[in-house]
Design a protein around this motif. Structure first.
Motif, PDB file in Angstrom:
ATOM      1  N   THR A 189       8.349  -8.956 -11.729  1.00 36.83           N
ATOM      2  CA  THR A 189       8.386  -8.507 -10.328  1.00 36.83           C
ATOM      3  C   THR A 189       7.237  -7.560  -9.991  1.00 36.83           C
ATOM      4  N   GLY A 190       7.055  -7.375  -8.694  1.00 34.01           N
ATOM      5  CA  GLY A 190       6.055  -6.427  -8.174  1.00 34.01           C
ATOM      6  C   GLY A 190       5.968  -6.616  -6.672  1.00 34.01           C
ATOM      7  N   GLY A 191       5.111  -5.851  -6.028  1.00 37.61           N
ATOM      8  CA  GLY A 191       4.886  -6.035  -4.596  1.00 37.61           C
ATOM      9  C   GLY A 191       3.890  -7.168  -4.376  1.00 37.61           C
ATOM     10  N   THR A 192       3.832  -7.695  -3.151  1.00 38.26           N
ATOM     11  CA  THR A 192       2.963  -8.861  -2.896  1.00 38.26           C
ATOM     12  C   THR A 192       1.479  -8.561  -3.131  1.00 38.26           C
ATOM     13  N   ASP A 193       1.095  -7.289  -3.028  1.00 34.13           N
ATOM     14  CA  ASP A 193      -0.328  -6.955  -3.260  1.00 34.13           C
ATOM     15  C   ASP A 193      -0.740  -7.204  -4.707  1.00 34.13           C
ATOM     16  N   LEU A 194       0.239  -7.327  -5.601  1.00 34.29           N
ATOM     17  CA  LEU A 194      -0.113  -7.510  -7.019  1.00 34.29           C
ATOM     18  C   LEU A 194      -0.361  -8.977  -7.393  1.00 34.29           C
ATOM     19  N   ILE A 195      -0.068  -9.896  -6.452  1.00 35.37           N
ATOM     20  CA  ILE A 195      -0.238 -11.323  -6.782  1.00 35.37           C
ATOM     21  C   ILE A 195      -1.700 -11.581  -7.189  1.00 35.37           C
TER      22      ILE A 195
ATOM     23  N   ALA B  60       7.937  -7.979  -0.270  1.00 39.26           N
ATOM     24  CA  ALA B  60       6.970  -7.856   0.835  1.00 39.26           C
ATOM     25  C   ALA B  60       6.709  -6.390   1.184  1.00 39.26           C
ATOM     26  N   PHE B  61       5.665  -6.169   1.929  1.00 41.98           N
ATOM     27  CA  PHE B  61       5.198  -4.816   2.211  1.00 41.98           C
ATOM     28  C   PHE B  61       5.993  -4.083   3.273  1.00 41.98           C
ATOM     29  N   MET B  62       5.945  -2.774   3.169  1.00 41.77           N
ATOM     30  CA  MET B  62       6.471  -1.926   4.231  1.00 41.77           C
ATOM     31  C   MET B  62       5.293  -1.321   4.984  1.00 41.77           C
TER      32      MET B  62
ATOM     33  N   ALA C 208       5.017   8.737  -5.531  1.00 43.05           N
ATOM     34  CA  ALA C 208       5.242   7.394  -4.956  1.00 43.05           C
ATOM     35  C   ALA C 208       5.440   7.528  -3.450  1.00 43.05           C
ATOM     36  N   HIS C 209       5.001   6.524  -2.679  1.00 40.71           N
ATOM     37  CA  HIS C 209       5.293   6.551  -1.238  1.00 40.71           C
ATOM     38  C   HIS C 209       6.477   5.628  -0.953  1.00 40.71           C
ATOM     39  N   ILE C 210       6.971   5.687   0.283  1.00 41.64           N
ATOM     40  CA  ILE C 210       8.215   4.955   0.571  1.00 41.64           C
ATOM     41  C   ILE C 210       8.032   3.441   0.494  1.00 41.64           C
ATOM     42  N   GLY C 211       6.792   2.957   0.607  1.00 43.23           N
ATOM     43  CA  GLY C 211       6.511   1.529   0.424  1.00 43.23           C
ATOM     44  C   GLY C 211       6.731   1.142  -1.031  1.00 43.23           C
ATOM     45  N   ASN C 212       6.174   1.944  -1.944  1.00 41.05           N
ATOM     46  CA  ASN C 212       6.403   1.701  -3.373  1.00 41.05           C
ATOM     47  C   ASN C 212       7.911   1.687  -3.644  1.00 41.05           C
ATOM     48  N   LEU C 213       8.617   2.636  -3.029  1.00 44.04           N
ATOM     49  CA  LEU C 213      10.049   2.771  -3.318  1.00 44.04           C
ATOM     50  C   LEU C 213      10.827   1.554  -2.826  1.00 44.04           C
ATOM     51  N   ARG C 214      10.322   0.908  -1.773  1.00 45.71           N
ATOM     52  CA  ARG C 214      10.963  -0.330  -1.323  1.00 45.71           C
ATOM     53  C   ARG C 214      10.958  -1.347  -2.474  1.00 45.71           C
ATOM     54  N   THR C 215       9.789  -1.494  -3.097  1.00 50.35           N
ATOM     55  CA  THR C 215       9.689  -2.465  -4.194  1.00 50.35           C
ATOM     56  C   THR C 215      10.622  -2.089  -5.347  1.00 50.35           C
ATOM     57  N   TYR C 216      10.716  -0.777  -5.664  1.00 42.91           N
ATOM     58  CA  TYR C 216      11.580  -0.395  -6.789  1.00 42.91           C
ATOM     59  C   TYR C 216      13.067  -0.575  -6.459  1.00 42.91           C
ATOM     60  N   VAL C 217      13.439  -0.337  -5.199  1.00 40.80           N
ATOM     61  CA  VAL C 217      14.837  -0.578  -4.816  1.00 40.80           C
ATOM     62  C   VAL C 217      15.128  -2.078  -4.929  1.00 40.80           C
TER      63      VAL C 217
ATOM     64  N   SER D  55       9.034  -5.301 -14.614  1.00 39.19           N
ATOM     65  CA  SER D  55       8.586  -4.826 -13.300  1.00 39.19           C
ATOM     66  C   SER D  55       7.351  -3.958 -13.456  1.00 39.19           C
ATOM     67  N   CYS D  56       6.321  -4.269 -12.673  1.00 38.39           N
ATOM     68  CA  CYS D  56       5.150  -3.402 -12.705  1.00 38.39           C
ATOM     69  C   CYS D  56       5.546  -2.054 -12.126  1.00 38.39           C
ATOM     70  N   GLY D  57       5.283  -1.010 -12.889  1.00 44.66           N
ATOM     71  CA  GLY D  57       5.693   0.334 -12.480  1.00 44.66           C
ATOM     72  C   GLY D  57       4.558   1.089 -11.798  1.00 44.66           C
ATOM     73  N   PRO D  58       4.763   2.385 -11.613  1.00 50.58           N
ATOM     74  CA  PRO D  58       3.793   3.156 -10.828  1.00 50.58           C
ATOM     75  C   PRO D  58       2.552   3.551 -11.612  1.00 50.58           C
ATOM     76  N   THR D  59       1.473   3.742 -10.870  1.00 50.34           N
ATOM     77  CA  THR D  59       0.290   4.380 -11.437  1.00 50.34           C
ATOM     78  C   THR D  59       0.473   5.855 -11.096  1.00 50.34           C
ATOM     79  N   VAL D  60       0.631   6.684 -12.151  1.00 53.03           N
ATOM     80  CA  VAL D  60       1.097   8.050 -11.898  1.00 53.03           C
ATOM     81  C   VAL D  60      -0.063   9.028 -11.662  1.00 53.03           C
TER      82      VAL D  60
HETATM   83  P1  AMP Z   1       1.127   1.183  -7.412  1.00 50.81           P
HETATM   84  O1  AMP Z   1       1.629   2.511  -7.893  1.00 50.81           O
HETATM   85  O2  AMP Z   1       0.103   1.282  -6.333  1.00 50.81           O
HETATM   86  O3  AMP Z   1       0.690   0.296  -8.558  1.00 50.81           O
HETATM   87  O4  AMP Z   1       2.351   0.439  -6.716  1.00 50.81           O
HETATM   88  C1  AMP Z   1       3.620   0.403  -7.258  1.00 50.81           C
HETATM   89  C2  AMP Z   1       4.435  -0.756  -6.692  1.00 50.81           C
HETATM   90  O5  AMP Z   1       4.605  -0.611  -5.269  1.00 50.81           O
HETATM   91  C3  AMP Z   1       3.764  -2.112  -6.877  1.00 50.81           C
HETATM   92  O6  AMP Z   1       4.755  -3.065  -7.237  1.00 50.81           O
HETATM   93  C4  AMP Z   1       3.176  -2.415  -5.514  1.00 50.81           C
HETATM   94  O7  AMP Z   1       3.053  -3.798  -5.311  1.00 50.81           O
HETATM   95  C5  AMP Z   1       4.218  -1.808  -4.597  1.00 50.81           C
HETATM   96  N1  AMP Z   1       3.728  -1.426  -3.256  1.00 50.81           N
HETATM   97  C6  AMP Z   1       2.583  -0.763  -2.937  1.00 50.81           C
HETATM   98  N2  AMP Z   1       2.484  -0.533  -1.610  1.00 50.81           N
HETATM   99  C7  AMP Z   1       3.609  -1.067  -1.043  1.00 50.81           C
HETATM  100  C8  AMP Z   1       4.118  -1.173   0.299  1.00 50.81           C
HETATM  101  N3  AMP Z   1       3.468  -0.644   1.340  1.00 50.81           N
HETATM  102  N4  AMP Z   1       5.301  -1.807   0.479  1.00 50.81           N
HETATM  103  C9  AMP Z   1       5.994  -2.333  -0.559  1.00 50.81           C
HETATM  104  N5  AMP Z   1       5.579  -2.258  -1.844  1.00 50.81           N
HETATM  105  C10 AMP Z   1       4.412  -1.636  -2.100  1.00 50.81           C
END
Ligand code: AMP
Ligand code: ZN
Length: 460
Positions: free
Chosen positions: A231-237, A264-266, A37-46, A28-33
Motif C-alpha cells: 500500500t501507499g498513496g497514489t503519488d508513490l505509483i 487517493a490524495f487529500m 506528518a500532515h493530515i494527507g499522510n494520515l489519510r493514507t495511514y488510516v 505499507s510505505c511509511g513516513p520519511t521522518v
Molecule cells: P511521505 O512521508 O511523503 O513519504 O508520505 C507518506 C505517505 O503519505 C505516502 O504513502 C504518501 O503516498 C502519502 N501521502 C502524501 N501526501 C498525501 C496526500 N495529500 N493525501 C493522501 N496521502 C498522501
C-alpha cells in the motif's frame, strides 16, 4: 466471504487470494521522518489501518509491516540545517508519528522497520543487481538500468520505447522525479562531503542507499520475495513503486506484489497541500481548531479511499457532530431497560461484511451503522453488540466508552439524576449539596448544555 480489492496493477477489482491460507502480509510505505506528518499522510495511514482491521475482522492472521525512512536526501539535509545528528532528528519525528497513530486509533503495524537497521539487506540486493548486470556504476553511485527490465513502468502504465537509447541512458540521482521523464535511478549514492557524517561502507564503495531500494530490501526481509498486498498513496505509483517492482523482480526473479492498493490524495480547500501555500496542516493544527482526532478518523471514513477528498474545517466539523451523535446513541442504548421490540428481519452483520469486503467500502459501512441506529425493530442490547463488533473495524474506541460508563456506580448515577432534577427546578442549595456528596465519593460532575457528565475524579 471473498474480499474484493481494486488492484492498481490490473485497474480492476479482484477477489483476494492469499499466498498462504488465512494469512495476509501487508507492506505499507511509511513516513520519511524529516518533519511531522500532515493530515494527507494520515489519510493514507488510516486507510492502511482499515485494510488491516478488515482482514482481521475476516479472521485472517495479518502481518502488517511498515517502514520508517530515516535516511534519504531530505532527512540528511534537514539534520544539517538544524545542526543535529541524523539519528536525533529522525527519532524525534518518528516519536511524533507514533503519537499521531495512537491519537487516531491506528493499530501499530506488527513490524515497524527503520531503514538504517537494514542497510545490510540493501547492500546485498544491490550486489545481486550488479552481478546480474542490471545495475551499473558511475562516478557518483550505482544506478538501475530501466531499459534492462522488461515491463518497466507497467504499474504506472508508462509507455516506454525500449529502442530509444538516448532517454534510456539518462540518469537521475534525486529520488523523486516526474512520470514524464523516466530515467535510470540511483540505488546507492557515493559519499560526498554534503553527506557529512552519514555514510556506510559497501563492497562497491562508501555511501548511502537511494530511497527506492529501502522498501524493496525491507519488504523482502520481512515478508519474502512475493507479498500479498503493498500500500501507499497514489503519488508513490511513480517512481517509487514502479522502481520497487523493477529492483525486486530483477533481484529475486519472483513476482513481487499480488495486490497494489493506493489511497487517493487529500487536498485542502481545493488546493494541493504545500508549506509554501500555508495550508500544510498537522493533526495538532486541526485539534487546535476544535476537531478531535477520532472525529477526523470518522470524517475520513465518509469517503471511499480511492476518491480524492477535500479537507475543510466546516466539513470535518459537520462530521464531528455526526460522530458525537453516534457515540451518544451508543451510550443511550446502554441505558435502555425494559423494551418491547419486534425482531428485525435484517442481518446487519452480514450486510456489514458485504460492504467492507467490497473494496473496503467504509462510507457504506458507516451508512449501514446509521440505519442500524435508527432501526426500531432492533433491540438496544443487540445494537450495542453490533456496534461494538463493527467498531473492531471503525476503531472509534466504543469499548473504552462502555468501560468508562461501567466505572460509574449506579448509586452515583442516581444521585446525579436527582441533582439534575434539582438544577432544572432551580433548587440551587439542593443541587450544590448533591454535587458535594458526589465529589466526596470520588466523582466529578460537569454540566453540559442539555445534560451532565460524570467522571472519576483525577487525584494525580
Ligand atoms: P511521505 O512521508 O511523503 O513519504 O508520505 C507518506 C505517505 O503519505 C505516502 O504513502 C504518501 O503516498 C502519502 N501521502 C502524501 N501526501 C498525501 C496526500 N495529500 N493525501 C493522501 N496521502 C498522501
Ligand atoms: Zn516505500
Amino acid at each position: 466471504m471473498l474480499i474484493q480489492i481494486h488492484n492498481t496493477l490490473s485497474g480492476q477489482k479482484e477477489g483476494f487470494k492469499p499466498l498462504e491460507e488465512n494469512k495476509v502480509g501487508i507492506y505499507s510505505c511509511g513516513p520519511t521522518v524529516y518533519d511531522t506528518a500532515h493530515i494527507g499522510n494520515l489519510r493514507t495511514y488510516v486507510s492502511n489501518d482499515l485494510i488491516r482491521r478488515i482482514f482481521e475482522y475476516n479472521g485472517y492472521f495479518v502481518k502488517h509491516v511498515m517502514n520508517i525512512t530515516d535516511i534519504d536526501d531530505k532527512t540528511i539535509q534537514k539534520s544539517q540545517e538544524k545542526k543535529i545528528s541524523l539519528e536525533e532528528l529522525t527519532r524525534h519525528y518518528e516519536t511524533l508519528f507514533i503519537a499521531d497513530l495512537h491519537s487516531l486509533n491506528i493499530l501499530t503495524p506488527n513490524r515497524v522497520l527503520r531503514a538504517t537497521d537494514h542497510i545490510k539487506e540493501m547492500i546485498e540486493m544491490i550486489s545481486i543487481l550488479l552481478e546480474k548486470g542490471i545495475a551499473y556504476q558511475t562516478k557518483d553511485g550505482i544506478y538501475f538500468s530501466i531499459g534492462l527490465f522488461k515491463d518497466y513502468g507497467k504499474l504506472a502504465k508508462l509507455k516506454i520505447d525500449a529502442t530509444d537509447t538516448t532517454t534510456l541512458k539518462e540518469r537521475i540521482s534525486n529520488d523523486e522525479y516526474e512520470k514524464e521523464n523516466p530515467r535510470d535511478f540511483a540505488l546507492w549514492k557515493f559519499y560526498s562531503e554534503s553527506d557529512g557524517e552519514v555514510f556506510y561502507e559497501a563492497p562497491f564503495g562508501k555511501g548511502r542507499p537511494g530511497w527506492h531500494i529501502e522498501c524493496s530490501a525491507m519488504s523482502t526481509w520481512a515478508l519474502g520475495p512475493t507479498i500479498d498486498i503493498h500500500t501507499g498513496g497514489t503519488d508513490l505509483i511513480f517512481p517509487h513503486h514502479t522502481n520497487e517492482i523493477a529492483q525486486s523482480e530483477s533481484a529475486t526473479e519472483e513476482h513481487f506484489v499480488n495486490y497494489w492498493v493506493h489511497c487517493a490524495f487529500m487536498n485542502v480547500n481545493d488546493d494541493k497541500m504545500a508549506k509554501s501555500k500555508g495550508n500544510f496542516l498537522k493533526l495538532s493544527d486541526i485539534e487546535d481548531a476544535g476537531i478531535s482526532p477520532l472525529a477526523f478518523r470518522y470524517w475520513l471514513m465518509t469517503s471511499h479511499y480511492r476518491s480524492q477528498v477535500n479537507f475543510t474545517i466546516e466539513a470535518v466539523k459537520g462530521a464531528q457532530t455526526a460522530f458525537i451523535r453516534l457515540i451518544e446513541a451508543f451510550v443511550r442504548f446502554g441505558e435502555v431497560t425494559n423494551e418491547h421490540v419486534h425482531s428485525s428481519s435484517r442481518n446487519y452483520k452480514e450486510e456489514f461484511l458485504k460492504k467492507i469486503n467490497d473494496d473496503f467500502n467504509m462510507p457504506e459501512a458507516l451508512a449501514l451503522t446509521w440505519e442500524l441506529i435508527k432501526d426500531h425493530s432492533v433491540e438496544a442490547k443487540e445494537k450495542i453488540a453490533l456496534m461494538l463488533d463493527f467498531d473492531k473495524v471503525f476503531g472509534f474506541g466504543l469499548k473504552a466508552v462502555m468501560d468508562m460508563k461501567e466505572e460509574i456506580p449506579q448509586e452515583i448515577r442516581a444521585l446525579a439524576e436527582i441533582r439534575e432534577e434539582a438544577r432544572k427546578n432551580k433548587e440551587w442549595e439542593k443541587s450544590d449539596a448533591l454535587r458535594i456528596e458526589i465529589e466526596s465519593r470520588g466523582f466529578e460532575i460537569k454540566d453540559t448544555d442539555e445534560s451532565f457528565q460524570i467522571s472519576k475524579k483525577n487525584f494525580s
